[in-house]
Design a protein around this motif. Structure first.
Motif, PDB file in Angstrom:
ATOM      1  N   VAL A  95     -10.104  24.988 -32.801  1.00 52.55           N
ATOM      2  CA  VAL A  95      -8.915  25.938 -33.599  1.00 52.55           C
ATOM      3  C   VAL A  95      -7.655  25.148 -33.082  1.00 52.55           C
ATOM      4  CG1 VAL A  95      -7.707  27.918 -34.030  1.00 52.55           C
ATOM      5  CG2 VAL A  95     -10.081  27.635 -34.274  1.00 52.55           C
ATOM      6  N   ARG A  96      -6.599  25.120 -33.585  1.00 53.81           N
ATOM      7  CA  ARG A  96      -5.337  24.383 -32.863  1.00 53.81           C
ATOM      8  C   ARG A  96      -4.636  25.672 -32.240  1.00 53.81           C
ATOM      9  NH1 ARG A  96      -1.499  21.225 -36.514  1.00 53.81           N
ATOM     10  NH2 ARG A  96      -2.898  19.922 -36.810  1.00 53.81           N
ATOM     11  N   GLN A  97      -4.149  25.142 -30.907  1.00 52.16           N
ATOM     12  CA  GLN A  97      -3.641  26.009 -30.255  1.00 52.16           C
ATOM     13  C   GLN A  97      -2.423  26.826 -30.830  1.00 52.16           C
ATOM     14  OE1 GLN A  97      -5.661  25.923 -27.253  1.00 52.16           O
ATOM     15  NE2 GLN A  97      -3.841  26.035 -26.239  1.00 52.16           N
ATOM     16  N   GLY A  98      -2.424  28.021 -30.530  1.00 51.30           N
ATOM     17  CA  GLY A  98      -1.394  29.028 -31.226  1.00 51.30           C
ATOM     18  C   GLY A  98      -1.917  29.583 -32.747  1.00 51.30           C
ATOM     19  N   LYS A  99      -3.151  29.130 -33.094  1.00 49.80           N
ATOM     20  CA  LYS A  99      -3.532  29.502 -34.439  1.00 49.80           C
ATOM     21  C   LYS A  99      -4.668  30.494 -34.180  1.00 49.80           C
ATOM     22  CE  LYS A  99      -1.171  26.712 -37.588  1.00 49.80           C
ATOM     23  NZ  LYS A  99      -1.214  26.167 -38.913  1.00 49.80           N
ATOM     24  N   GLY A 100      -5.197  30.704 -33.097  1.00 51.65           N
ATOM     25  CA  GLY A 100      -6.438  31.485 -32.975  1.00 51.65           C
ATOM     26  C   GLY A 100      -6.437  31.786 -31.609  1.00 51.65           C
ATOM     27  N   PRO A 101      -7.477  32.441 -31.002  1.00 51.88           N
ATOM     28  CA  PRO A 101      -7.729  32.787 -29.558  1.00 51.88           C
ATOM     29  C   PRO A 101      -7.690  31.576 -28.897  1.00 51.88           C
ATOM     30  CG  PRO A 101      -9.380  34.031 -31.037  1.00 51.88           C
ATOM     31  CD  PRO A 101      -8.452  33.186 -31.905  1.00 51.88           C
ATOM     32  N   SER A 102      -6.740  31.660 -27.696  1.00 55.42           N
ATOM     33  CA  SER A 102      -6.887  30.273 -26.647  1.00 55.42           C
ATOM     34  C   SER A 102      -8.133  29.856 -26.063  1.00 55.42           C
ATOM     35  CB  SER A 102      -5.676  30.518 -25.917  1.00 55.42           C
ATOM     36  OG  SER A 102      -5.513  31.666 -25.170  1.00 55.42           O
ATOM     37  N   ASN A 103      -9.300  30.789 -26.139  1.00 56.99           N
ATOM     38  CA  ASN A 103     -10.248  30.400 -25.518  1.00 56.99           C
ATOM     39  C   ASN A 103     -11.231  29.729 -26.570  1.00 56.99           C
ATOM     40  OD1 ASN A 103     -10.964  32.518 -27.432  1.00 56.99           O
ATOM     41  ND2 ASN A 103     -12.423  33.423 -25.280  1.00 56.99           N
ATOM     42  N   GLN A 104     -10.713  29.384 -27.733  1.00 59.15           N
ATOM     43  CA  GLN A 104     -11.596  28.685 -28.640  1.00 59.15           C
ATOM     44  C   GLN A 104     -12.426  27.519 -28.230  1.00 59.15           C
ATOM     45  OE1 GLN A 104     -12.204  29.652 -32.234  1.00 59.15           O
ATOM     46  NE2 GLN A 104     -11.826  31.398 -31.121  1.00 59.15           N
ATOM     47  N   PRO A 105     -13.758  27.404 -28.576  1.00 61.91           N
ATOM     48  CA  PRO A 105     -14.383  26.183 -27.950  1.00 61.91           C
ATOM     49  C   PRO A 105     -14.495  25.042 -28.917  1.00 61.91           C
ATOM     50  CG  PRO A 105     -15.989  27.608 -29.044  1.00 61.91           C
ATOM     51  CD  PRO A 105     -14.527  28.368 -28.971  1.00 61.91           C
ATOM     52  N   GLN A 106     -14.923  23.958 -28.594  1.00 59.08           N
ATOM     53  CA  GLN A 106     -15.021  22.960 -29.524  1.00 59.08           C
ATOM     54  C   GLN A 106     -16.326  23.037 -30.286  1.00 59.08           C
ATOM     55  OE1 GLN A 106     -14.031  19.179 -27.578  1.00 59.08           O
ATOM     56  NE2 GLN A 106     -12.094  19.837 -26.942  1.00 59.08           N
ATOM     57  N   HIS A 107     -16.412  22.446 -31.393  1.00 62.18           N
ATOM     58  CA  HIS A 107     -17.655  22.442 -32.213  1.00 62.18           C
ATOM     59  C   HIS A 107     -17.883  21.153 -32.399  1.00 62.18           C
ATOM     60  CE1 HIS A 107     -17.065  26.939 -32.751  1.00 62.18           C
ATOM     61  NE2 HIS A 107     -15.938  26.582 -32.763  1.00 62.18           N
ATOM     62  N   PHE A 108     -19.220  20.592 -32.200  1.00 60.80           N
ATOM     63  CA  PHE A 108     -19.556  19.319 -32.149  1.00 60.80           C
ATOM     64  C   PHE A 108     -20.224  18.925 -33.454  1.00 60.80           C
ATOM     65  CE2 PHE A 108     -18.475  17.455 -28.133  1.00 60.80           C
ATOM     66  CZ  PHE A 108     -18.117  18.837 -27.485  1.00 60.80           C
ATOM     67  N   GLY A 109     -20.168  17.505 -33.970  1.00 59.45           N
ATOM     68  CA  GLY A 109     -21.091  17.041 -34.888  1.00 59.45           C
ATOM     69  C   GLY A 109     -22.325  16.721 -34.355  1.00 59.45           C
ATOM     70  N   ASP A 110     -23.142  16.086 -35.307  1.00 60.30           N
ATOM     71  CA  ASP A 110     -24.510  15.681 -34.764  1.00 60.30           C
ATOM     72  C   ASP A 110     -24.729  14.580 -33.987  1.00 60.30           C
ATOM     73  OD1 ASP A 110     -25.971  17.067 -37.737  1.00 60.30           O
ATOM     74  OD2 ASP A 110     -25.665  18.048 -35.915  1.00 60.30           O
ATOM     75  N   GLY A 111     -23.310  13.741 -33.861  1.00 64.67           N
ATOM     76  CA  GLY A 111     -23.493  12.446 -33.323  1.00 64.67           C
ATOM     77  C   GLY A 111     -23.840  11.243 -34.130  1.00 64.67           C
ATOM     78  N   THR A 112     -23.541  10.079 -33.426  1.00 61.05           N
ATOM     79  CA  THR A 112     -23.764   8.644 -33.970  1.00 61.05           C
ATOM     80  C   THR A 112     -24.113   7.571 -32.856  1.00 61.05           C
ATOM     81  OG1 THR A 112     -22.389   8.720 -35.850  1.00 61.05           O
ATOM     82  CG2 THR A 112     -23.164   6.641 -34.967  1.00 61.05           C
ATOM     83  N   ARG A 113     -25.529   7.551 -32.860  1.00 60.59           N
ATOM     84  CA  ARG A 113     -26.192   6.551 -31.971  1.00 60.59           C
ATOM     85  C   ARG A 113     -25.775   5.185 -32.117  1.00 60.59           C
ATOM     86  NH1 ARG A 113     -29.509   7.613 -28.115  1.00 60.59           N
ATOM     87  NH2 ARG A 113     -30.183   9.595 -29.194  1.00 60.59           N
ATOM     88  N   LEU A 114     -25.062   4.473 -31.637  1.00 67.32           N
ATOM     89  CA  LEU A 114     -24.627   3.122 -31.760  1.00 67.32           C
ATOM     90  C   LEU A 114     -25.088   2.222 -30.541  1.00 67.32           C
ATOM     91  CD1 LEU A 114     -22.528   1.111 -33.267  1.00 67.32           C
ATOM     92  CD2 LEU A 114     -20.835   1.692 -31.378  1.00 67.32           C
ATOM     93  N   SER A 115     -25.820   1.199 -31.286  1.00 64.83           N
ATOM     94  CA  SER A 115     -26.515   0.137 -30.423  1.00 64.83           C
ATOM     95  C   SER A 115     -25.843  -1.021 -30.856  1.00 64.83           C
ATOM     96  CB  SER A 115     -28.061   0.410 -30.672  1.00 64.83           C
ATOM     97  OG  SER A 115     -28.593   1.317 -30.438  1.00 64.83           O
ATOM     98  N   ILE A 116     -25.278  -1.809 -30.064  1.00 69.46           N
ATOM     99  CA  ILE A 116     -24.826  -3.045 -29.763  1.00 69.46           C
ATOM    100  C   ILE A 116     -25.786  -4.282 -29.574  1.00 69.46           C
ATOM    101  CG2 ILE A 116     -22.639  -4.612 -29.508  1.00 69.46           C
ATOM    102  CD1 ILE A 116     -22.051  -1.809 -31.148  1.00 69.46           C
ATOM    103  N   LEU A 117     -26.113  -5.138 -30.415  1.00 71.76           N
ATOM    104  CA  LEU A 117     -27.011  -6.222 -29.937  1.00 71.76           C
ATOM    105  C   LEU A 117     -26.388  -7.290 -29.839  1.00 71.76           C
ATOM    106  CD1 LEU A 117     -29.689  -5.557 -32.584  1.00 71.76           C
ATOM    107  CD2 LEU A 117     -29.436  -4.303 -30.584  1.00 71.76           C
TER     108      LEU A 117
END
Lengths: 117, 115
Positions: A95-117
């Motif tokens: 939640v953007r600062q000022g638009k909700g409780p200031s202790n709002q956590p971050q919520h994460f996506g499931d992620g992308t595993r990137l492998s470079i060959l």
């Protein structure tokens, strides 16, 4: 309820190829958005964050860039991937600062595993 | 700059027992927030518990509780009645106020739960 989508889940790319990872958030507006990278066995390192469309802050100098073309869309890109770009990439929103409780956590996506060959 | 330190790379606990994961941080701020996140093998980051620095009372969420020692800059996580599903990487994180909610993470503690 809010959801965050991140794709692809897994990506294998050759060195020197371009990259585009996409993240979208649903069910909220004007979120703060973040890109993190997690190297194997390590904690999360913040790469970029955004407080609004077109507003990108970079935390560390690197081979990557980020863009926010729409309010709930955050894209991680590279023109030429390096071996050191391998890792697990996580997108997050809060939640953007000022638009909700200031202790709002971050919520994460499931992620992308990137492998470079 | 803020730093977060988790000095225990790995911990092990028997099912139904209690385990405490340590976290210390360094900051010159007086108002900030602390979080514990859990990352199971699926690699999702799941919020476990949060603590506001201005609150003296330790946060509690079911079997999870924290011991927040502001003067010592310590924020440990206690897991009671451990379950097999608690096995994961646990990350401690710090956030200042007014900085777009950026999180600074520790390097994590891998928790194993044995029968």
């Amino acid at each position: 309820s809010q959801t965050i989508h991140q794709w692809p889940a897994t990506l294998v790319q050759p060195v020197g190829s371009p990259l585009s990872l996409e993240c979208t958030v649903e069910g909220t507006s004007n979120p703060n958005l973040y890109w993190y990278r997690q190297a194997a066995g390590r904690g999360l390192q913040l790469l970029f964050y955004s407080v609004g469309i077109g507003q990108i802050s970079s935390e560390v100098p690197q081979n990557l860039s980020a863009s926010r073309p729409q309010d709930r869309q955050f894209i991680l890109s590279s023109k030429k991937l390096l071996l050191s770009d391998s890792g697990f990439y996580l997108c997050a929103w809060s939640v953007r600062q000022g638009k909700g409780p200031s202790n709002q956590p971050q919520h994460f996506g499931d992620g992308t595993r990137l492998s470079i060959l | 700059a803020q730093t977060v330190t988790q000095s225990q790379p790995e911990m092990s606990v028997q099912e139904a027992e209690t385990v405490t994961l340590s976290c210390t941080y360094d900051t010159s701020e007086s108002d900030y927030y602390l979080f514990w996140y859990k990352q199971p093998p699926s690699r999702q980051m799941i919020l476990v518990i949060r603590q506001e620095a201005y609150k003296q009372q330790n946060a509690t969420e079911n079997r999870f509780s924290v011991n927040f020692q502001k003067a010592a800059k310590s924020f440990s996580l206690k897991i009671s009645d451990s379950q097999l599903g608690d096995a994961a990487m646990y990350f401690c994180a710090y956030r200042r106020t007014g900085t777009a909610s950026k999180l600074t993470f520790g390097t994590g503690t891998r928790l194993q739960v044995t029968l």
